[in-house]
Design an enzyme around this catalytic site. Structure first.
Site, short mmCIF file in Angstrom:
data_model
loop_
_atom_site.label_atom_id
_atom_site.label_comp_id
_atom_site.label_asym_id
_atom_site.label_seq_id
_atom_site.Cartn_x
_atom_site.Cartn_y
_atom_site.Cartn_z
N ASP A 1 0.67 -1.58 0.23
CA ASP A 1 -0.22 0.16 -0.08
C ASP A 1 0.89 1.51 -0.23
O ASP A 1 1.71 1.27 0.64
CB ASP A 1 -1.34 -0.19 1.26
CG ASP A 1 -0.47 -0.60 2.71
OD1 ASP A 1 0.97 -0.28 2.27
OD2 ASP A 1 -0.84 0.21 3.19
N ASN B 1 -7.58 -2.69 14.11
CA ASN B 1 -8.89 -3.01 13.84
C ASN B 1 -9.00 -3.67 12.97
O ASN B 1 -9.86 -3.78 12.26
CB ASN B 1 -10.31 -1.61 13.36
CG ASN B 1 -9.49 -0.93 12.13
OD1 ASN B 1 -8.44 -1.58 12.11
ND2 ASN B 1 -9.58 -0.30 11.68
N HIS C 1 -6.94 -4.13 10.39
CA HIS C 1 -7.71 -3.77 8.53
C HIS C 1 -5.71 -4.74 8.92
O HIS C 1 -4.67 -5.06 9.29
CB HIS C 1 -7.46 -2.66 8.47
CG HIS C 1 -5.97 -1.78 8.77
ND1 HIS C 1 -6.18 -0.66 10.29
CD2 HIS C 1 -4.71 -1.19 8.21
CE1 HIS C 1 -4.91 0.13 9.96
NE2 HIS C 1 -4.39 -0.66 9.29
N GLU D 1 -9.99 -1.84 5.24
CA GLU D 1 -10.32 -1.27 7.12
C GLU D 1 -11.43 -2.11 7.09
O GLU D 1 -12.30 -2.94 6.18
CB GLU D 1 -10.97 0.17 6.96
CG GLU D 1 -9.67 1.61 7.06
CD GLU D 1 -8.93 1.71 7.60
OE1 GLU D 1 -9.08 0.48 8.81
OE2 GLU D 1 -8.80 2.72 7.81
C1 GLP Z 1 -0.49 0.82 8.95
C2 GLP Z 1 0.14 -0.27 7.38
C3 GLP Z 1 -0.36 -1.45 7.57
C4 GLP Z 1 0.06 -1.87 9.15
C5 GLP Z 1 -0.24 -1.75 10.12
C6 GLP Z 1 0.02 -1.78 11.99
O1 GLP Z 1 -1.25 1.09 9.14
N1 GLP Z 1 -0.43 0.18 6.38
O2 GLP Z 1 0.22 -2.30 6.43
O3 GLP Z 1 0.27 -3.50 9.10
O4 GLP Z 1 -0.25 -0.04 10.12
O5 GLP Z 1 0.65 -0.60 11.73
P1 GLP Z 1 1.58 -0.87 13.00
O6 GLP Z 1 3.41 -1.77 12.39
O7 GLP Z 1 2.83 -0.06 13.04
O8 GLP Z 1 0.83 -0.85 14.36
#
Ligand code: GLP
Length: 243
Positions: free
Chosen positions: A65, A133, A135, A140
């Site tokens: 992404d 959540n 995702h 989402e």
């Molecule tokens: C973002 C990314 C996800 C990731 C998520 C959690 O939203 N698009 O790919 O898994 O954050 O991030 P973190 O690892 O910082 O908790």
């Protein structure tokens, strides 16, 4: 399903799985992720590459992404993140790395991501983190999920969670381009790493029942024949997961 003693151990296990995929196929395509969770994994890959234990010279990568509206030289973009936290430090050919673009013709960019996922073979391994959540990528929690790469409106909770990487929460883009569920599930294997109590509810939904729900997109990993979830003991306890 792997429960480790610590997050550090989880990252070690994930790095080992990635390196095993590359050793088995030096031209492997890897699906990569951003966020805080994979950082220690990438540090291990860098260490091992610098020590000559592994080479990424022929590896191809495709990222999940990217924020809309940020170009790759913006320090908050996922292209910048990947370059500075991994690609610039290993022997990969940068022309073989692909991070979706959230600029210009977004519909064309979405089609390009799905092409990158599938051309010359699907990823051997897709690395994933998970949002609070549930995702994955930027898919989402919602009534409807998308199968293909698309533009996602980020939820307030995701914007708030990701604000820590920005100077001000108003700076967090409100839209992102993300692989859809089938683009993610196309990978031959999936490795999801999670840590921290904030992920407990999402992990409970993923590991503690056999339900699939669009309200926790990570639950779709239950449909994948080769998905490995790696969590530490503290998160397993917080989620109520019994090993
Ligand atoms: C973002 C990314 C996800 C990731 C998520 C959690 O939203 N698009 O790919 O898994 O954050 O991030 P973190 O690892 O910082 O908790």
């Amino acid at each position: 399903m792997i429960v480790t003693k610590s997050y550090e151990d989880s990252c070690q296990r994930a790095a080992e799985l990635i390196e095993a995929a590359v050793l088995a196929n030096p031209q492997a395509k890897l699906g990569l992720a951003t966020g805080g969770t994979p950082l220690p994994i990438y540090r291990r890959l860098i260490e091992d590459c610098k020590a000559g234990k592994i080479s990424f010279a022929k590896v191809r990568t495709v990222n999940l992404d990217e924020y809309c509206g940020l170009n790759g030289s913006n320090t908050q973009s996922y292209r910048w993140f990947m370059d500075h936290n991994l690609f610039n430090e290993i022997d990969i050919d940068k022309t073989n790395t692909y991070v979706p673009s959230g600029l210009g013709d977004l519909a064309a960019n979405c089609r390009e991501v799905d092409k990158k996922v599938r051309e010359n073979g699907v990823p051997e391994l897709q690395l994933l983190g998970i949002g609070n959540n549930g995702h994955i990528g930027f898919n989402e929690a919602a009534d409807l999920l998308h199968t293909e790469t698309h533009i996602e409106q980020l939820t307030e909770s995701t914007i708030a969670a990701n604000a820590r990487f920005f100077d001000k929460s108003e700076d967090v883009p409100t839209q992102a381009i993300t692989m859809g569920l089938s683009s993610i599930l196309a990978a031959k294997s999936i490795v999801l790493v999670a840590t921290g109590a904030a992920k407990a509810a999402a992990i409970r939904g993923l590991l503690c029942n056999d339900e699939v729900t669009t309200q926790n997109p990570s639950t779709f990993l239950k449909l994948h024949p080769n998905a490995t979830v790696i969590i530490d003991a503290a998160l397993a306890t917080a989620a109520g997961y019994e090993n």
